[in-house]
Motif scaffolding. Structure first.
Motif, PDB file in Angstrom:
ATOM      1  N   ALA A 253      -7.888  14.141 -15.233  1.00 15.99           N
ATOM      2  CA  ALA A 253      -7.070  14.212 -14.009  1.00 15.99           C
ATOM      3  C   ALA A 253      -7.951  14.185 -12.774  1.00 15.99           C
ATOM      4  O   ALA A 253      -7.611  13.549 -11.751  1.00 15.99           O
ATOM      5  N   ALA A 254      -9.101  14.884 -12.857  1.00  9.90           N
ATOM      6  CA  ALA A 254     -10.005  14.886 -11.700  1.00  9.90           C
ATOM      7  C   ALA A 254     -10.527  13.480 -11.412  1.00  9.90           C
ATOM      8  O   ALA A 254     -10.627  13.036 -10.248  1.00  9.90           O
ATOM      9  N   GLN A 255     -10.861  12.734 -12.485  1.00  9.80           N
ATOM     10  CA  GLN A 255     -11.331  11.359 -12.290  1.00  9.80           C
ATOM     11  C   GLN A 255     -10.239  10.485 -11.683  1.00  9.80           C
ATOM     12  O   GLN A 255     -10.499   9.661 -10.781  1.00  9.80           O
ATOM     13  N   GLU A 256      -9.008  10.637 -12.154  1.00 13.00           N
ATOM     14  CA  GLU A 256      -7.913   9.851 -11.579  1.00 13.00           C
ATOM     15  C   GLU A 256      -7.685  10.187 -10.109  1.00 13.00           C
ATOM     16  O   GLU A 256      -7.435   9.318  -9.266  1.00 13.00           O
ATOM     17  N   ILE A 257      -7.763  11.510  -9.833  1.00 14.44           N
ATOM     18  CA  ILE A 257      -7.584  11.910  -8.424  1.00 14.44           C
ATOM     19  C   ILE A 257      -8.691  11.296  -7.556  1.00 14.44           C
ATOM     20  O   ILE A 257      -8.440  10.785  -6.449  1.00 14.44           O
ATOM     21  N   LEU A 258      -9.952  11.338  -8.038  1.00 11.03           N
ATOM     22  CA  LEU A 258     -11.057  10.753  -7.273  1.00 11.03           C
ATOM     23  C   LEU A 258     -10.861   9.253  -7.079  1.00 11.03           C
ATOM     24  O   LEU A 258     -11.080   8.702  -5.992  1.00 11.03           O
TER      25      LEU A 258
ATOM     26  N   LEU B 256      -8.003   7.641  -7.075  1.00  6.34           N
ATOM     27  CA  LEU B 256      -6.904   7.438  -6.113  1.00  6.34           C
ATOM     28  C   LEU B 256      -7.376   7.663  -4.679  1.00  6.34           C
ATOM     29  O   LEU B 256      -6.966   6.950  -3.752  1.00  6.34           O
ATOM     30  N   LYS B 257      -8.231   8.654  -4.490  1.00  8.72           N
ATOM     31  CA  LYS B 257      -8.739   8.884  -3.140  1.00  8.72           C
ATOM     32  C   LYS B 257      -9.575   7.688  -2.662  1.00  8.72           C
ATOM     33  O   LYS B 257      -9.476   7.270  -1.497  1.00  8.72           O
ATOM     34  N   GLN B 258     -10.385   7.141  -3.542  1.00 12.46           N
ATOM     35  CA  GLN B 258     -11.179   5.974  -3.151  1.00 12.46           C
ATOM     36  C   GLN B 258     -10.294   4.788  -2.795  1.00 12.46           C
ATOM     37  O   GLN B 258     -10.530   4.076  -1.815  1.00 12.46           O
ATOM     38  N   GLU B 259      -9.252   4.561  -3.631  1.00 10.52           N
ATOM     39  CA  GLU B 259      -8.327   3.472  -3.300  1.00 10.52           C
ATOM     40  C   GLU B 259      -7.625   3.728  -1.976  1.00 10.52           C
ATOM     41  O   GLU B 259      -7.373   2.792  -1.199  1.00 10.52           O
ATOM     42  N   LEU B 260      -7.310   4.998  -1.730  1.00 13.72           N
ATOM     43  CA  LEU B 260      -6.659   5.338  -0.456  1.00 13.72           C
ATOM     44  C   LEU B 260      -7.574   5.039   0.726  1.00 13.72           C
ATOM     45  O   LEU B 260      -7.134   4.516   1.766  1.00 13.72           O
TER      46      LEU B 260
ATOM     47  N   ALA C 236       0.841  -1.207   0.000  1.00 13.22           N
ATOM     48  CA  ALA C 236       0.000   0.000   0.000  1.00 13.22           C
ATOM     49  C   ALA C 236       0.871   1.249   0.000  1.00 13.22           C
ATOM     50  O   ALA C 236       0.594   2.235  -0.678  1.00 13.22           O
ATOM     51  N   SER C 237       1.935   1.230   0.832  1.00 14.91           N
ATOM     52  CA  SER C 237       2.812   2.412   0.888  1.00 14.91           C
ATOM     53  C   SER C 237       3.519   2.620  -0.455  1.00 14.91           C
ATOM     54  O   SER C 237       3.679   3.765  -0.913  1.00 14.91           O
ATOM     55  N   ALA C 238       3.928   1.500  -1.107  1.00 16.87           N
ATOM     56  CA  ALA C 238       4.592   1.650  -2.408  1.00 16.87           C
ATOM     57  C   ALA C 238       3.635   2.232  -3.434  1.00 16.87           C
ATOM     58  O   ALA C 238       3.986   3.151  -4.216  1.00 16.87           O
ATOM     59  N   GLU C 239       2.400   1.716  -3.428  1.00 21.31           N
ATOM     60  CA  GLU C 239       1.429   2.254  -4.383  1.00 21.31           C
ATOM     61  C   GLU C 239       1.112   3.712  -4.092  1.00 21.31           C
ATOM     62  O   GLU C 239       0.952   4.542  -5.006  1.00 21.31           O
ATOM     63  N   LEU C 240       1.079   4.053  -2.795  1.00 25.85           N
ATOM     64  CA  LEU C 240       0.814   5.447  -2.422  1.00 25.85           C
ATOM     65  C   LEU C 240       1.944   6.356  -2.891  1.00 25.85           C
ATOM     66  O   LEU C 240       1.720   7.474  -3.394  1.00 25.85           O
ATOM     67  N   GLN C 241       3.178   5.882  -2.715  1.00 26.98           N
ATOM     68  CA  GLN C 241       4.315   6.681  -3.174  1.00 26.98           C
ATOM     69  C   GLN C 241       4.273   6.873  -4.700  1.00 26.98           C
ATOM     70  O   GLN C 241       4.573   7.952  -5.217  1.00 26.98           O
ATOM     71  N   ALA C 242       3.867   5.783  -5.368  1.00 22.57           N
ATOM     72  CA  ALA C 242       3.788   5.927  -6.843  1.00 22.57           C
ATOM     73  C   ALA C 242       2.745   6.957  -7.253  1.00 22.57           C
ATOM     74  O   ALA C 242       2.949   7.782  -8.147  1.00 22.57           O
TER      75      ALA C 242
ATOM     76  N   LYS D  14       1.706   9.418  -5.402  1.00 23.22           N
ATOM     77  CA  LYS D  14       2.198  10.758  -5.062  1.00 23.22           C
ATOM     78  C   LYS D  14       3.186  11.243  -6.110  1.00 23.22           C
ATOM     79  O   LYS D  14       3.208  12.443  -6.468  1.00 23.22           O
ATOM     80  N   ALA D  15       4.030  10.329  -6.575  1.00 28.55           N
ATOM     81  CA  ALA D  15       4.998  10.723  -7.619  1.00 28.55           C
ATOM     82  C   ALA D  15       4.287  11.170  -8.896  1.00 28.55           C
ATOM     83  O   ALA D  15       4.667  12.153  -9.539  1.00 28.55           O
ATOM     84  N   VAL D  16       3.221  10.431  -9.243  1.00 28.98           N
ATOM     85  CA  VAL D  16       2.456  10.829 -10.449  1.00 28.98           C
ATOM     86  C   VAL D  16       1.840  12.199 -10.258  1.00 28.98           C
ATOM     87  O   VAL D  16       1.859  13.066 -11.159  1.00 28.98           O
ATOM     88  N   ILE D  17       1.305  12.455  -9.065  1.00 28.20           N
ATOM     89  CA  ILE D  17       0.664  13.754  -8.805  1.00 28.20           C
ATOM     90  C   ILE D  17       1.707  14.872  -8.875  1.00 28.20           C
ATOM     91  O   ILE D  17       1.484  15.950  -9.470  1.00 28.20           O
ATOM     92  N   GLN D  18       2.878  14.597  -8.219  1.00 29.55           N
ATOM     93  CA  GLN D  18       3.923  15.623  -8.265  1.00 29.55           C
ATOM     94  C   GLN D  18       4.385  15.888  -9.706  1.00 29.55           C
ATOM     95  O   GLN D  18       4.644  17.027 -10.101  1.00 29.55           O
ATOM     96  N   LYS D  19       4.467  14.774 -10.476  1.00 30.68           N
ATOM     97  CA  LYS D  19       4.896  14.953 -11.868  1.00 30.68           C
ATOM     98  C   LYS D  19       3.901  15.789 -12.636  1.00 30.68           C
ATOM     99  O   LYS D  19       4.270  16.693 -13.416  1.00 30.68           O
ATOM    100  N   LEU D  20       2.641  15.491 -12.398  1.00 35.69           N
ATOM    101  CA  LEU D  20       1.613  16.276 -13.090  1.00 35.69           C
ATOM    102  C   LEU D  20       1.637  17.746 -12.671  1.00 35.69           C
ATOM    103  O   LEU D  20       1.492  18.665 -13.492  1.00 35.69           O
ATOM    104  N   GLU D  21       1.843  17.954 -11.355  1.00 36.35           N
ATOM    105  CA  GLU D  21       1.899  19.344 -10.895  1.00 36.35           C
ATOM    106  C   GLU D  21       3.109  20.075 -11.475  1.00 36.35           C
ATOM    107  O   GLU D  21       3.030  21.252 -11.857  1.00 36.35           O
TER     108      GLU D  21
END
Length: 1660
Positions: free
Chosen positions: A989-994, A996-1000, A946-952, A954-961
């Motif tokens: 992007a909004a759908q992906e963020i939503l 990701l939040k659900q998976e979180l 879970a932590s590895a997937e979360l880091q990934a 986060k990395a995608v979000i940072q890359k997008l930002e």
């Protein structure tokens, strides 16, 4: 007439029935004289018409319900056959009571089942009790006979009769057992054992299986049990009558021969029996005719062993027993001798010379086979002075063979009876009085009746005549004693029938005359009977059958019997040819020759005559009938000279089924045994009798005039003529009023009618009061309803006004809320926009700070991990070195523990189950730990994923930002296509963020669930550990409880042995005094009591065991050494000081005289062997007990250590290595325990053998003697007393033996013991160990003498108990083996361990004597005080029983008034004991134990008496008893004695009286009773319910259905309560004396009064 008035509507009557004999019916109409029919309703609801010709034809009336199940038939209001039959059926089937009184007769119904009512506790309950107070029992009759004998010094007889299978033999056995227990309890001689041992012998040779009984007595016997002056059995004598010898050679179908033959066949494989050449009983003609070889439930082999043991007890040696069995086996082989037929007419009988059975028979009896074969088939005749030998036919030869077999068995039976009588004969002079027990056959009638039935019925005619006259005599005695005016009662006398049988020219006379005729036959004898008693002068009791000329009919008192004349003459002659007898006289067997040598000197009563060709003597011509008449006349003379007691045994059915009642068979036996005759005699007079006080209490409402109990007699005399007009229906006596049959029922009807009228008046008054009360309540309710209605209307109007006002307020408030909500929504939206903006800025800054902080934290963790790794390596090395060192030390300690281990094996055995449970729990814990580890690993893997997937993410979000920020500024002109693409990208992007939040969120929930599972696993692990600890703790506690229980049982057994030793010691003292009184040899003079104790110590070189141990410790001082002497001689004493304990001058004759043992010449044992065997057991017991006690203490210490180690191992704190070491330690100790147990077993044999050899050959063990331990250097101790050797005797006398009672009781507690100890201490300190031991031994001897001197004084016994305990504690405290912690205590140098042990036994003896004194005082007052005394006045005055049973003639008068014991008497005795114990300052635990024992005795005695007394089982008596018990409870609590269990022992009695007071109707009541009465067994509860008797009109009898319901509930109760009826009154609780180390003792602390006169002691 008053009796006709009882035939009213609703009355119960009895009408005849072909199946049930009598059935109950209910009158539906009143009867008036002149009616010809009665309208009756049967129990099944059917209505019938009963014809009545005259008033005499009216059916018998039924008794009131309150009399149902009465234990005395004569107490019934209506005495007739249906009432007797119904009462017996109710008691037998509903109450399981097999005994019922019928006046002086005890009716016993055979239950065909084993009942627990014959134990020693039942004997104790009936011993000393009045017959009228207890429930009917065979023991009650025996007790009545015993008490009458001891009180009036008149001989008694108990006549037990009944038909075969009714239980006569069992009743006789229980009667003799009762006499053996009651008459032998004080003396414990071997006479009682021999009396009881005669039963199995007589059963084996005189009992057989018949169609009616599996153990039928085929002979009659009368046993006279002789008693001495003190009521102890001193001898017995047995007389037998009419043995059925024909059974030896013939058995009917489904019957067996005598038991002894089948017992011998069953034991044919035994080595000693093989020479008899026996086979299975199917192969012998004399045992296979009946077809039944086995009796269900019996073992012939074990029965023979019991018979042989009984012969041994009676002094018949094994060789004589084998001779007897040899003769019996020869009889079996004689029956198999084949007699063949030859000759021209084929009527000559002969025996083949090679006949195997004849050869075996001749060899077994030691006779010549050819001679026996010749004279079995030939006979000698004297013709004209010449002797002729005539061959016999085959049938005659078979008859001669069978006659010889019967004669041999009869002679053997007679010899056995004579041998038993010689063994049972009194050896202490003539008996002062005796009690005879007659077990004789009852009236018999079969399909074919012969000579045996004729003799049996003749004997019953004589017994019935004696019975009728005795009953008539007792009935008239009562009338004479009460001075009644009475007419003589006429009863049916059977003298005419007896004259028909025994008078001149009667049946026996004509039979003997026909036997003397040369050609007499059965047919000619019957013709003479017809001529004499039919043709000449017809006899009313003699008839001729219609269809037979070879039979006759006799009208006996019981029934009409037809006798077949075939075989009468042969059985009356019972002829055996003289030639066969002469052959047996010349037998090589001593016993066979002895049997038949008596023929020439004594005429056998039961064995017939001997026929020869010569003119026989007059003595040999006595017929069996004549001999039977003579013996029967002797029996009748004996019975007439004694006071008879009657037991009539009834057989309830012919199927031998338990508790199955056949009315027809029962009525037949009741008519035959005379019970109904007793009823008829009682009914002919005045069967109902009341004292004036009882009559006044019951019928006072029918009387007029002053209602005073003092004027009861005058009131009765005045009122009865008005109530019963016929003066012949009642009669006034001196103390009682007597009524004819049925008058009590008439009075009951008058009483019920008056009560009914009074009840109607009360009902009318109550109903009027109820109606007025109801009207008043209706008026009050109407006014109340009106008031409440008006109030409700007013409240409704007020509520409407309130609703209108509330609506306006709600509208206003609603409008305000709508406007306010709009305002708040706008403000909230503004605040939310601001918050999101500010939050975005703050999160961006926070991420930068977190990244910087993480880098610093990683650096710190890495550096710390490196430092900790280095530290752990160093610490592991250090711990490894420490473990090696500790392991080495632990192994050394383990080796040391292995050498000291003792009783670990038993602990191992007791804890095997605990180890298995421990291993199981450990496996479960390991399994749980593995599961937890697996789950934790899974959780960790999920977390990492879970932590590895979360880091990934986060990395995608940072890359997008970052891409978003790096994008160039859009140009000012943007096409619509780019706008559309940008919009799509943002939506994506909004759908992906939503997403990701659900998976979180899903991951977060999984994390929470894993965390929760972790907590649950941890909790389960903790619970498992706790459960494991609880299991181990419980197992340890159970093992400890088992060990404690085992220790208490061993302690109780030891104290019982000590009590037995004390009793034997006292018995020896009594015998020694008797011997000294009768001894006239030189030098044998009895010394004065003041000179009997010689305390002068002998010199060390001449020290003997007798001088070291008190003389009274040994039951035989002149012949037997005491256990302490033997122990010192064989174990601790040096060889130089030993002397032979046995005197070579002791002879076996002297020993047998002191033991009162018969001098049998066959006994070859020497006196020395007997004494060595006696001491071997006692010494081994003492030595092994000390060993076991030491092992017990060591075992307890080791158990405590093992508990600690186990708790450490289970808690998980110890390492695997420690657990392994613990396991090795347990295995090592287990092996050590096995070795020690083996050594202990070897030690038992070694000690006994060594002691015996030491006594016989003291010089043989001189080299093995252990040298005496080196003496310690005497220590200097101050504050002692010095006693010179010459003053030792004076000191003991002044302190113990000669001290006055008043002076002794005024001394401080334990003062004599303290003074003696200081003297012993001074002698020990001065180095004179001989003087110290001598002084201690003298003190022990004096204390024992003082206890014997004051054996009936509670205060003096308590005083010496206290001194013995103090001296024991002081010696134990200063013992060399005792660990001394204080510096002021200096141990003794003298070894006094044996004296400490003797003092311990003395303490137990004093304690037992103390309790024995109090128990003897309480024994006779417990039942009167606790059950009979009425402390609550007037409670049971109005509750008088309807009809009271009569007192027996032999009953003692009861104490009345102030002489009757009350609870104050019991509390006075208990108070005396408590005062004595408190005055001596004994520990509270000892007082609690003493009163625990006494309250148990009180509770058990009272409860046993309650269970056997029907008059005590009522509600009012239960209230009285409960109040009496509460007084005892209050007394115990006021003195603080409830902690020791004294109050708890009263719980069974309390629950019993609560059962009497509780409701007993519904099923709920039954459940409440079962749940409440937990201290009572099921049998006790059912017995109380069965005995419950209502004593007033307001109470009801317990129904049978309720009792059945309780029994069903009791079956499901699994409380482990033992199923017994009576409590064991003899139960003794073991006593423990607490060890209380006293303070350091100094002479200056003691205040010695001048009255002791011990000023010769010098303070040191």
């Amino acid at each position: 007439m008053a009796s006709l008035e009882l035939y009213s509507k609703g009355a119960s009557v009895w009408i005849p029935d072909p199946d049930a004999v009598w059935v109950s019916a209910l009158l539906l109409q009143d009867y008036s004289p002149g009616k010809k029919q009665l309208l009756l309703q049967l129990a099944n609801g059917k209505e019938v018409q009963y014809p009545v010709g005259s008033p005499s034809d009216l059916p018998p009336l039924g008794n009131p319900d309150i009399l149902e199940g009465e234990n005395d038939l004569t107490a019934l209001s209506f005495l007739h056959e249906p009432a007797v039959l119904h009462n017996l059926r109710v008691r037998f089937l509903d109450y399981n009571s097999i005994y019922t009184y019928c006046g002086i007769v005890l009716v016993a119904i055979n239950p065909y089942d084993q009942l627990p009512i014959y134990g020693e506790e039942v004997i104790d309950a009936y011993s000393g009790q009045d017959m009228a107070d207890m429930e009917p029992h065979i023991f009650s009759v025996a007790e009545e006979a015993y008490r009458t004998m001891t009180r009036e010094e008149k001989n008694q007889s108990i006549i037990i009769s009944g038909e075969s299978g009714s239980g006569k033999t069992v009743s006789a056995k229980f009667t003799m057992r009762y006499f053996a227990v009651v008459g032998g309890a004080a003396q414990q001689t071997s006479v009682e054992e021999r009396v009881l041992a005669s039963n199995p012998i007589m059963e084996s040779i005189g009992n057989a299986k018949t169609t009616r009984n599996d153990n039928s007595s085929r002979f009659g016997k009368y046993i006279e049990i002789g008693f001495g002056r003190k009521g102890d059995i001193i001898g017995a004598n047995m007389r037998t009558y009419l043995l059925e010898k024909s059974r030896v050679v013939f058995q009917a179908s489904a019957e067996r021969n005598y038991h002894i033959f089948y017992q011998l066949c069953a034991s044919r494989e035994l080595p000693e029996m093989r020479s008899f050449k026996l086979d299975a009983p199917e192969h012998f003609r004399y045992t296979n005719q009946g077809g039944d070889m086995q009796i269900p439930g019996t073992d012939d082999l074990s029965d023979l062993e019991r018979t042989r043991n009984a012969f041994t007890v009676l002094g018949v040696q094994p060789d004589q027993q084998m001779e007897l069995f040899r003769i019996l086996a020869a009889v079996l082989h004689l029956g198999n001798v084949n007699i063949q037929i030859s000759g021209r007419s084929s009527d000559k009988g002969y025996i083949d010379p090679g006949d195997r059975s004849l050869a075996v028979f001749s060899k077994l009896l030691g006779v010549e086979g050819p001679q026996m074969a010749h004279w079995l088939c030939h006979r000698r005749l004297a013709v004209g002075g010449e002797m002729l030998i005539k061959p016999m036919s085959g049938q005659q030869a078979v008859g001669a063979r069978d006659a010889l077999a019967k004669h041999i068995y009869g002679q053997l039976f007679t010899w056995t009876v004579q041998r038993l009588n010689s063994a049972l004969r009194s050896q202490r002079g003539k008996a002062r009085s005796f009690i005879g027990v007659l077990d004789i056959y009852g009236f018999e009638t079969f399909d074919r009746n012969s000579f045996e039935q004729f003799c049996i019925n003749y004997a019953n005619e004589k017994l019935q005549q004696q019975f009728n006259r005795h009953v008539f005599h007792l009935e008239q005695e009562e009338y004479v004693r009460e001075e009644l005016v009475w007419n003589r009662i006429e009863f049916s006398d059977n003298q005419q029938c007896i004259n028909l049988i025994e008078a001149q020219l009667g049946l026996f006379d004509l039979l003997d005359e026909e036997c003397r005729m040369p050609k007499g036959s059965d047919e000619s004898w019957v013709r003479k009977l017809y001529d004499q008693h039919l043709t000449g002068k017809p006899h009313p009791h003699f008839r001729k059958p219609r269809m037979s000329n070879s039979a006759f009919i006799v009208l006996h008192f019981a029934d009409t019997v037809q006798y077949e004349c075939d075989g009468f003459l042969d059985k009356n002659r019972d002829t055996v040819f003289e030639e066969l007898i002469n052959i047996l006289k010349a037998s090589q067997s001593e016993l066979v020759a002895e049997l038949f040598q008596q023929q020439g000197n004594v005429s056998s009563v039961a064995n017939g005559s001997v026929r020869s060709g010569k003119r026989a003597t007059r003595e040999h011509k006595l017929t069996v009938g004549f001999q039977f008449r003579q013996s029967l006349q002797m029996l009748m003379d004996t019975l007439n000279s004694t006071t008879p007691h009657y037991v009539r045994c009834i057989k309830p059915n012919d199927l031998k089924e338990p508790f199955l009642f056949d009315p027809r068979r029962t009525v037949q036996q009741l008519r035959a045994c005379g019970v109904l005759e007793t009823i008829r005699i009682s009914a002919a007079g005045f069967p109902s009798r009341w004292t004036y006080e009882e009559f006044f209490s019951r019928y006072r409402l029918l009387l007029r005039g002053p209602q005073s109990l003092d004027q009861a007699q005058a009131s009765c005399r005045q009122a009865l003529p008005e109530l019963i007009p016929d003066p012949d229906q009642f009669c006034f006596g001196k103390t009682k009023v007597f009524f004819r049959a049925g008058q009590v029922a008439f009075l009951e009807r008058l009483r019920s009618e008056k009560l009914r009228v009074a009840a109607m008046i009360i009902q009318s008054r109550v109903r009027g009061w109820l109606a007025r009360t109801r009207y008043t309540r209706i008026c009050w309710a109407t006014v109340t309803i009106q008031r409440y209605c008006r109030g409700a209307l007013a409240r409704r109007l007020a509520l409407t006004l309130r609703y209108s006002k509330a609506a306006l307020v709600i509208q206003k408030t609603y409008r305000m809320i709508v406007v306010r909500q709009l305002f708040l929504m706008i403000r909230q939206a503004t605040i939310t926009i601001q918050a999101f903006t500010r939050g975005t800025l703050e999160r961006r800054r926070y991420r930068l700070l977190v990244a910087e902080r993480a880098a610093v934290l990683l650096q710190a963790r890495v550096r710390g991990w490196l430092a900790r790794r280095a530290y752990r390596r160093v610490r592991a090395a250090v711990v490894f070195m420490q473990c090696c060192a500790r392991r080495r030390a632990a192994r050394r300690e383990l080796l040391k523990l292995k050498t000291e281990a003792r009783s670990v094996e038993k602990y191992r055995e007791l804890n095997k189950g605990m180890e298995v449970k421990l291993m199981q729990l450990q496996l479960r814990a390991d399994h749980g730990a593995r599961e937890g580890a697996a789950l934790r690993e899974t959780l960790q893997a999920e977390r990492e994923a879970a932590s590895a997937e979360l880091q990934a993410l986060k990395a995608v979000i940072q890359k997008l930002e970052s891409q978003k920020h790096e994008k160039p500024q859009p140009c000012t002109v943007i096409s619509e296509k780019e706008v559309e693409e940008r919009r799509r990208a943002e939506e994506k992007a909004a759908q992906e963020i939503l997403q990701l939040k659900q998976e979180l969120q899903v991951l977060q929930r999984e994390k929470d669930s894993f965390h929760k599972e972790k907590e649950e696993l941890s909790a389960r692990l903790l619970e498992g550990e706790k459960a494991q600890e609880e299991c181990v703790t419980q197992a340890v506690s159970q093992a400890s409880a088992a060990l404690s229980a085992e220790l208490d049982e061993e302690r109780r057994k030891y104290q019982s042995l000590l009590r037995e030793f004390t009793r034997l010691e006292q018995r020896y003292d009594n015998l020694r005094e008797m011997t000294l009184l009768t001894e006239h040899a030189k030098g044998h003079r009895r010394t004065d009591s003041t000179r009997s104790l010689n305390f002068e110590p002998p010199s060390p070189t001449l020290m003997t065991p007798q001088s070291l141990t008190p003389l009274s410790l040994s039951p035989f001082p002149s012949a037997f050494p005491s256990p302490e002497e033997v122990r010192r001689v064989s174990v601790t004493s040096p060889v130089d000081g030993r002397v032979p304990v046995w005197s070579s001058e002791t002879s076996m004759d002297q020993l047998m005289e002191k033991m009162e043992v018969a001098k049998d010449p066959a006994v070859k044992m020497k006196g020395e062997d007997l004494a060595h065997a006696y001491d071997a057991v006692r010494v081994a017991n003492k030595f092994l007990e000390s060993q076991l006690r030491r092992q017990q203490s060591q075992k307890e210490e080791e158990m405590e250590a093992l508990r600690k180690q186990l708790s450490q191992a289970i808690s998980g704190s110890s390492s695997a290595a420690q657990q392994q070491d613990l396991q090795e330690l347990l295995e090592a100790r287990e092996q050590e325990c096995v070795r020690l147990r083996r050594e202990l077993k070897e030690l038992k044999n070694t000690v006994s053998l060594r002691r015996l050899l030491t006594q016989v050959l003291p010089s043989a063990f001189s080299a093995e003697t252990t040298p005496s331990p080196s003496r310690r250097k005497p220590a200097m101790v101050t504050g002692l007393f010095e006693c010179r050797k010459r003053d030792e005797n004076k000191l003991i006398k002044n302190l113990i033996t000669d001290i006055r009672v008043d002076s002794a009781l005024s001394l401080p507690p334990g003062l004599p013991a303290s003074v003696l100890f200081l003297c012993v201490r001074q002698a020990d300190c001065s180095g004179d160990q001989t003087h110290a031991r001598s002084l201690c031994s003298a003190a022990v001897t004096a204390l024992k003498a003082a206890l014997k001197k004051h054996s009936n004084d509670v205060h003096m016994t308590a005083l010496w108990l206290k001194n013995a305990c103090v001296l024991h504690d002081l010696l134990t405290q200063h013992s060399p083996k005792q660990t001394i912690d204080s510096d002021e205590l200096v141990p003794l140098t003298t070894d006094v361990s044996d004296l400490i042990r003797a003092l311990s036994d003395l303490c137990i003896q004093a304690y037992q004597q103390l309790l024995s004194i109090t128990e003897n005082r309480l024994q006779n007052i417990i039942v009167p005080a606790l059950l009979e005394s009425e402390i609550i006045p007037g409670l049971s005055g109005s509750a008088v029983k309807l009809v009271t049973s009569r007192k027996r003639a032999g009953s003692d008068p009861r104490a009345v008034g102030g002489d009757a014991p009350t609870m104050a008497s019991v509390l006075r005795e208990l108070g005396a004991l408590h005062t004595a114990l408190s005055r001596q300052d004994l520990p509270p635990t000892q007082m609690e134990q003493a009163f625990h024992q006494l309250t148990y005795l009180i509770s058990a005695s009272a409860l046993n008496s309650l269970l056997l007394r029907k008059d005590m089982c009522c509600w009012s008596r239960g209230m009285q008893i409960r109040y009496n018990v509460s007084l005892l409870e209050e007394w115990l609590r006021s003195r603080g004695l409830q902690a020791g269990g004294a109050v708890a022992t009263l719980e069974p009695l309390i629950q019993a009286v609560q059962l009497l007071q509780a409701g007993k109707k519904t099923e709920g009541d039954a459940q409440a009773l079962v749940q409440t009465c937990t201290a009572l067994s099921g049998q006790q509860i059912v017995k109380i319910l069965t005995l419950y008797t209502p004593h007033s009109d307001l109470d009801e009898r317990v129904t049978v259905n309720f009792i059945r319901t309780v029994q069903g509930l009791l079956k499901g109760r699994s409380d482990g309560h033992p199923q017994h009826l009576l409590m064991d009154v003899r139960r003794v609780f073991p006593v423990t004396f607490p060890y209380l180390p006293p303070t350091v003792l100094h002479a200056e602390q003691l205040v010695i009064p001048d009255s002791l006169k011990i000023s010769f002691l010098r303070r040191v």
